[in-house]
Design a protein around this motif. Structure first.
Motif, PDB file in Angstrom:
ATOM      1  N   THR A 188       0.827  -1.209   0.000  1.00 52.82           N
ATOM      2  CA  THR A 188       0.000   0.000   0.000  1.00 52.82           C
ATOM      3  C   THR A 188       0.864   1.264   0.000  1.00 52.82           C
ATOM      4  N   LEU A 189       2.162   1.088  -0.184  1.00 50.03           N
ATOM      5  CA  LEU A 189       3.134   2.174  -0.039  1.00 50.03           C
ATOM      6  C   LEU A 189       3.025   2.804   1.365  1.00 50.03           C
ATOM      7  N   CYS A 190       2.537   1.994   2.316  1.00 50.19           N
ATOM      8  CA  CYS A 190       2.363   2.474   3.694  1.00 50.19           C
ATOM      9  C   CYS A 190       1.582   3.788   3.730  1.00 50.19           C
ATOM     10  N   VAL A 191       0.377   3.788   3.142  1.00 52.33           N
ATOM     11  CA  VAL A 191      -0.429   5.022   3.152  1.00 52.33           C
ATOM     12  C   VAL A 191      -0.605   5.567   4.564  1.00 52.33           C
ATOM     13  N   GLU A 192      -0.678   4.649   5.534  1.00 52.10           N
ATOM     14  CA  GLU A 192      -0.825   5.083   6.931  1.00 52.10           C
ATOM     15  C   GLU A 192       0.300   6.035   7.315  1.00 52.10           C
ATOM     16  N   ARG A 193       1.499   5.739   6.830  1.00 51.79           N
ATOM     17  CA  ARG A 193       2.670   6.527   7.188  1.00 51.79           C
ATOM     18  C   ARG A 193       2.826   7.746   6.274  1.00 51.79           C
ATOM     19  N   ILE A 194       2.671   7.542   4.961  1.00 50.00           N
ATOM     20  CA  ILE A 194       2.941   8.688   4.070  1.00 50.00           C
ATOM     21  C   ILE A 194       1.893   9.785   4.263  1.00 50.00           C
ATOM     22  N   ASP A 195       0.692   9.399   4.699  1.00 56.77           N
ATOM     23  CA  ASP A 195      -0.338  10.417   4.920  1.00 56.77           C
ATOM     24  C   ASP A 195      -0.026  11.316   6.119  1.00 56.77           C
ATOM     25  N   VAL A 196       0.872  10.874   6.980  1.00 55.10           N
ATOM     26  CA  VAL A 196       1.273  11.741   8.096  1.00 55.10           C
ATOM     27  C   VAL A 196       2.720  12.204   7.926  1.00 55.10           C
ATOM     28  N   GLY A 197       3.192  12.145   6.691  1.00 52.39           N
ATOM     29  CA  GLY A 197       4.505  12.725   6.407  1.00 52.39           C
ATOM     30  C   GLY A 197       5.691  11.823   6.687  1.00 52.39           C
ATOM     31  N   GLU A 198       5.434  10.529   6.928  1.00 48.85           N
ATOM     32  CA  GLU A 198       6.568   9.615   7.144  1.00 48.85           C
ATOM     33  C   GLU A 198       6.853   8.834   5.867  1.00 48.85           C
ATOM     34  N   GLU A 199       8.030   8.235   5.797  1.00 48.62           N
ATOM     35  CA  GLU A 199       8.368   7.418   4.630  1.00 48.62           C
ATOM     36  C   GLU A 199       7.763   6.023   4.795  1.00 48.62           C
ATOM     37  N   PRO A 200       7.552   5.324   3.689  1.00 48.16           N
ATOM     38  CA  PRO A 200       7.127   3.924   3.821  1.00 48.16           C
ATOM     39  C   PRO A 200       8.113   3.170   4.716  1.00 48.16           C
ATOM     40  N   PHE A 201       7.623   2.129   5.358  1.00 50.47           N
ATOM     41  CA  PHE A 201       8.442   1.446   6.359  1.00 50.47           C
ATOM     42  C   PHE A 201       9.694   0.817   5.742  1.00 50.47           C
ATOM     43  N   CYS A 202       9.576   0.275   4.515  1.00 53.12           N
ATOM     44  CA  CYS A 202      10.746  -0.354   3.875  1.00 53.12           C
ATOM     45  C   CYS A 202      11.863   0.663   3.679  1.00 53.12           C
ATOM     46  N   VAL A 203      11.483   1.897   3.396  1.00 44.90           N
ATOM     47  CA  VAL A 203      12.473   2.963   3.199  1.00 44.90           C
ATOM     48  C   VAL A 203      13.127   3.292   4.541  1.00 44.90           C
ATOM     49  N   ALA A 204      12.271   3.350   5.568  1.00 37.25           N
ATOM     50  CA  ALA A 204      12.780   3.728   6.893  1.00 37.25           C
ATOM     51  C   ALA A 204      13.728   2.674   7.465  1.00 37.25           C
ATOM     52  N   VAL A 205      13.466   1.397   7.210  1.00 40.37           N
ATOM     53  CA  VAL A 205      14.279   0.359   7.865  1.00 40.37           C
ATOM     54  C   VAL A 205      15.510  -0.050   7.076  1.00 40.37           C
ATOM     55  N   CYS A 206      15.609   0.297   5.809  1.00 38.91           N
ATOM     56  CA  CYS A 206      16.772  -0.145   5.021  1.00 38.91           C
ATOM     57  C   CYS A 206      18.053   0.346   5.686  1.00 38.91           C
ATOM     58  N   PRO A 207      18.916  -0.579   6.106  1.00 34.85           N
ATOM     59  CA  PRO A 207      20.093  -0.156   6.879  1.00 34.85           C
ATOM     60  C   PRO A 207      21.123   0.610   6.060  1.00 34.85           C
ATOM     61  N   VAL A 208      21.045   0.559   4.729  1.00 36.01           N
ATOM     62  CA  VAL A 208      22.063   1.230   3.927  1.00 36.01           C
ATOM     63  C   VAL A 208      21.505   2.364   3.078  1.00 36.01           C
ATOM     64  N   GLY A 209      20.255   2.740   3.311  1.00 33.18           N
ATOM     65  CA  GLY A 209      19.691   3.855   2.554  1.00 33.18           C
ATOM     66  C   GLY A 209      19.568   3.571   1.069  1.00 33.18           C
ATOM     67  N   ALA A 210      19.310   2.308   0.718  1.00 30.60           N
ATOM     68  CA  ALA A 210      19.187   1.964  -0.699  1.00 30.60           C
ATOM     69  C   ALA A 210      17.862   2.433  -1.283  1.00 30.60           C
ATOM     70  N   ARG A 211      16.898   2.766  -0.413  1.00 28.29           N
ATOM     71  CA  ARG A 211      15.570   3.164  -0.878  1.00 28.29           C
ATOM     72  C   ARG A 211      15.346   4.648  -0.600  1.00 28.29           C
ATOM     73  N   VAL A 212      14.774   5.310  -1.559  1.00 25.95           N
ATOM     74  CA  VAL A 212      14.491   6.743  -1.404  1.00 25.95           C
ATOM     75  C   VAL A 212      13.031   6.968  -1.745  1.00 25.95           C
ATOM     76  N   PHE A 213      12.347   7.770  -0.926  1.00 22.00           N
ATOM     77  CA  PHE A 213      10.939   8.053  -1.146  1.00 22.00           C
ATOM     78  C   PHE A 213      10.760   9.549  -1.322  1.00 22.00           C
ATOM     79  N   GLY A 214       9.893   9.935  -2.249  1.00 21.80           N
ATOM     80  CA  GLY A 214       9.671  11.374  -2.412  1.00 21.80           C
ATOM     81  C   GLY A 214       8.670  11.673  -3.503  1.00 21.80           C
ATOM     82  N   ASP A 215       8.622  12.931  -3.892  1.00 22.27           N
ATOM     83  CA  ASP A 215       7.612  13.432  -4.818  1.00 22.27           C
ATOM     84  C   ASP A 215       8.200  13.532  -6.220  1.00 22.27           C
ATOM     85  N   LEU A 216       7.709  12.678  -7.127  1.00 21.05           N
ATOM     86  CA  LEU A 216       8.234  12.684  -8.504  1.00 21.05           C
ATOM     87  C   LEU A 216       7.792  13.926  -9.266  1.00 21.05           C
TER      88      LEU A 216
END
Ligand code: SF4
Ligand code: SF4
Lengths: 230, 222
Positions: free
Chosen positions: B152-180
């Motif tokens: 769901t792209l973690c709508v619960e989180r992105i709707d309150v301004g947080e990143e999806p959980f997979c982005v937040a937990v990646c230990p090496v910052g391989a994932r980036v979330f933002g506005d295309l």
């Protein structure tokens, strides 16, 4: 969750740290729960981060880092140098009978034998089943197909798992991850265990080094692999 | 680096049953055209090439949140819908379980609830609450039998301004979330500067998930 944890998180924290009690955890000794939950109390912690050997005291005879270790002279190991493995070397006559070097490396999906049968991690890691990484060249020489049950053996014992072809391992070497379980309930190998194959000859030099436990060289292991029918 | 932290994090926060992975990490060739497997991962970490000339890369695959989403087009009841921000969601109150979308999705990221699903641990973990957006029920801690589920792209989180959980937990910052849509955003900058690609782009699904090229493929040699 209530059926598993019937107290509040605060109650568990008090209980675990024994806050306010005589035998309180050293980090919170002398502090009350109110102090810990309101404001910023000073925990009883060292004020500098822990850095190994920060005090530059080394438990050696000279008190320094030793590149030349006098006490290891009797073992001819006073300096770091290559030593022939006890077993896994082509010059060993046993190599003719057991021409493959057996490794039992670590998988990132467990810590030794901890977490081995967590269902989620098992789903990622080959359903929790151990497997033998083998180069296709070595496998073809032995009539082994990818996924066949194979027997890995030497004079000490056997291990049976399925073969997994991978070019990621050099011909002449095979690998089965260490740390799997063979218990009454959890069977992660078809038969046997990687440590049925390894020797337990400790390096005598290690036994006299303070704060160092003697250990065997688990990668020093020769085996043969053959296809199992069925 | 193929650690699966994002996949396990996803499984935890969405309380996915055993055998369900909204997010999986495939082992591929660096910058090769990705094959999309359906199971969790039958053989991970097997490199491409012949020893000692080997190549290996990891490809995390979850819903690509396609702009031109086949799953949405085939849904006969409009249960799969696209939010204005591009997130593709499933309305559990509308889904009739026909599974057209399962067949239509070329990325194999949708999972159907054939049964109640076995959860370990057997109590609710993660978000733990129903979530609605635009009035539609898009998350339930335990999805009912007979509906489809997916990232769901973690709508619960992105709707309150947080990143999806997979982005937040990646230990090496391989994932980036933002506005295309924002050309100044970190995601847009990375895509422009490094030349990112979409998965199975030739199909015209136009995903909103972009993959950056593997920059320094290390070659093993003797
Ligand atoms: S990846 Fe599959 S489920 Fe996700 S939007 Fe595209 S077609 Fe739909
Ligand atoms: S994206 Fe991050 S968390 Fe996921 S597998 Fe790669 S390194 Fe691990």
């Amino acid at each position: 969750m209530g059926s598993y944890f019937n107290q509040t998180p605060d109650e568990y924290i008090r209980m675990i740290l024994r806050i306010g009690q005589k035998d309180a955890d050293p980090t919170v000794k002398g502090l009350t729960f109110a102090q810990l939950t309101h404001g910023a109390p000073h925990l009883n912690m060292p004020t500098i981060p822990y850095v190994p050997f920060f005090d530059k005291k080394f438990p050696t005879k000279s008190g320094k880092i030793e590149f030349y270790v006098e006490m290891l002279v009797p073992y001819h190991q006073e300096i770091c140098d290559y030593q022939e493995p006890i077993e896994a070397t082509a010059s060993n006559p046993l190599f003719k009978k057991y021409p493959l070097i057996f490794l039992s490396t670590h998988t990132r999906f467990r810590t030794h034998s901890q977490y081995t049968h967590l269902p989620w991690l098992e789903e990622i890691n080959n359903s929790g089943q151990g497997f033998l990484e083998i180069n296709p060249k070595d496998a073809h020489d032995r009539g082994i197909q990818d996924g066949d049950v194979v027997k890995i053996f030497n004079d000490r014992g056997i291990l049976k798992v399925r073969a997994r072809f991978t070019e990621g391992i050099k011909p002449g070497i095979v690998n089965c991850y260490q740390g799997g379980w063979d218990t009454v309930r959890v069977h992660q190998y078809i038969e046997g265990h990687p440590n049925n194959l390894t020797h337990q000859i400790a390096n005598p030099a290690q036994s006299i080094i303070p704060n160092f436990r003697s250990n065997a060289a688990y990668y020093d292991c020769l085996v043969q692999v053959q296809r199992e029918d069925g | 680096m193929g650690c699966w932290t994002c996949a396990v994090g996803c499984k935890a926060i969405n309380d996915e049953p055993l055998g369900y992975w909204w997010n999986r990490i495939l082992t591929t060739e660096p910058n090769g055209s990705a094959q999309v497997a359906t199971s969790a991962s039958p053989a991970i970490d097997v490199p491409h090439g012949v020893f000692p000339n080997l190549e290996l890369a990891y490809l995390p695959v979850a819903c690509q949140h396609c702009n031109n989403a086949p799953c949405q087009k085939v849904c006969p009841v409009g249960a799969t819908f696209r939010r204005e921000d591009g997130v593709i969601l499933i309305d559990y109150e509308r889904c009739i379980g026909c599974r057209y979308c399962l067949a239509a999705c070329p990325y194999g990221v949708r999972i159907f609830n054939w049964g109640p699903g076995e959860r370990v641990p057997d109590f609710i973990i993660g978000y733990g609450e129903d979530y609605r957006t635009e009035g539609r029920l898009v998350f339930e801690p335990v999805r009912p039998m007979g509906v489809m589920e997916k990232c769901t792209l973690c709508v619960e989180r992105i709707d309150v301004g947080e990143e999806p959980f997979c982005v937040a937990v990646c230990p090496v910052g391989a994932r980036v979330f933002g506005d295309l849509n924002d050309p100044q955003s970190e995601v847009s900058t990375l895509i422009n500067e490094e030349g990112a690609s979409q998965l199975l782009a030739q199909l015209g699904t136009d995903p909103n998930i972009y993959y950056l090229p593997v920059r320094h493929p290390d070659k093993v040699s003797e």
